[in-house]
Design an enzyme around this catalytic site. Sequence first.
Site, PDB file in Angstrom:
ATOM      1  N   LYS A  53       0.831  -1.208   0.000  1.00 16.28           N
ATOM      2  CA  LYS A  53       0.000   0.000   0.000  1.00 16.28           C
ATOM      3  C   LYS A  53       0.865   1.257   0.000  1.00 16.28           C
ATOM      4  CE  LYS A  53      -3.734  -2.455   2.299  1.00 16.28           C
ATOM      5  NZ  LYS A  53      -4.368  -2.837   3.568  1.00 16.28           N
ATOM      6  N   GLN A  97      -4.152  -1.191   9.844  1.00 13.99           N
ATOM      7  CA  GLN A  97      -4.067  -2.526   9.252  1.00 13.99           C
ATOM      8  C   GLN A  97      -4.637  -3.564  10.224  1.00 13.99           C
ATOM      9  OE1 GLN A  97      -3.000  -3.296   6.052  1.00 13.99           O
ATOM     10  NE2 GLN A  97      -3.685  -5.365   6.536  1.00 13.99           N
ATOM     11  N   ASP A 120     -10.674   3.217   4.539  1.00 14.73           N
ATOM     12  CA  ASP A 120     -10.944   1.771   4.468  1.00 14.73           C
ATOM     13  C   ASP A 120     -12.446   1.479   4.505  1.00 14.73           C
ATOM     14  OD1 ASP A 120      -8.995  -0.080   4.028  1.00 14.73           O
ATOM     15  OD2 ASP A 120      -8.287  -0.157   6.112  1.00 14.73           O
TER      16      ASP A 120
END
Length: 280
Positions: A53, A97, A120
């Site tokens: 990412k 994450q 997200d």
Amino acid sequence: MAARLLDGKSLAAQVRSEVKESVVRLARRGIVPGLAVILVGDDAASRVYVRNKTRACEETGVRSLQIDLPASVSQDALLRRIAEINADPALHGILVQLPLPSHIDAWEVMRVVAPEKDVDGFHLRNLGALVAGAPGFVPCTPAGIMRLLRHAEVPLAGRRAVIVGRSGTVGKPLALLLLQADATVTVCHSRTVDLARETLQADILVAAAGRPKLVSAGMVKPGACVVDVGINRLPDGSLAGDVDFHRVNDVAGWLTPVPGGVGPMTIAMLLENCIRAAST
Ligand code: NAD
């Protein structure tokens, strides 16, 4: 006849080049999109995902700030760090994450991320917007799957979609997006009694269980579109999806490879969400 390949790698490259153009447009307004990526602990797979990412950010001109915290970090300390990023105008997106260590309540963490920086799409406000069909950030993997399907012009309206996996990050949000696209959706999971009976009904079959080769050729309706979300590390170190690619390739009408299918699209959607967060 072999299935048509749903090439996520090449579509993601196209999205990334559009992201680069947006970065240039934002620069004219004096804005550099910034993403904070928080990695707690040192799970090997998470480290690889975060590296992919942050690399994609660098390549497209999105500034990324990686924040590594030890697995022992307290929930309070993590929440304080997120609050600092919420208040930082140079950071437009926040990604925590997953998975987080078991002593940390992931929902509480998601609740604290500012919804307008939640690239997200895991904040309850964004998930609620998805349920309601209202605007909001959509989780990246389901969004990437929908983009791939639309790009390949896979018919969705009135078709049967079967999703194997009911996680809050992939299976459930994808079910909502497919419903919005007028598909008739079934969600299967580990307690589904006869999985093959369900999958054989699917015009669109999405495997998101995290079980290597769970979907065999005998579970696929001829001509179906098969999307493989799974990323499984085999004992020999190689990567495998949830679909028996070579055999299903002879039965399916469309098929995503692993790697090179859903994975690059997930990252491309993250970049798009960062641009959107920085633009508003
Ligand atoms: P998860 O473990 O949270 O959920 C797995 C789901 O699969 C559960 O709902 C479970 O009930 C179901 N399941 C497990 N075994 C099953 C079986 N034998 N039959 C039917 N259902 C079964 O996983 P997740 O986070 O949703 O991820 C799923 C897979 O997708 C993993 O391999 C993960 O690495 C991968 N993934 C890939 C991307 C990407 O960008 N390509 C993104 C997220 C997750």
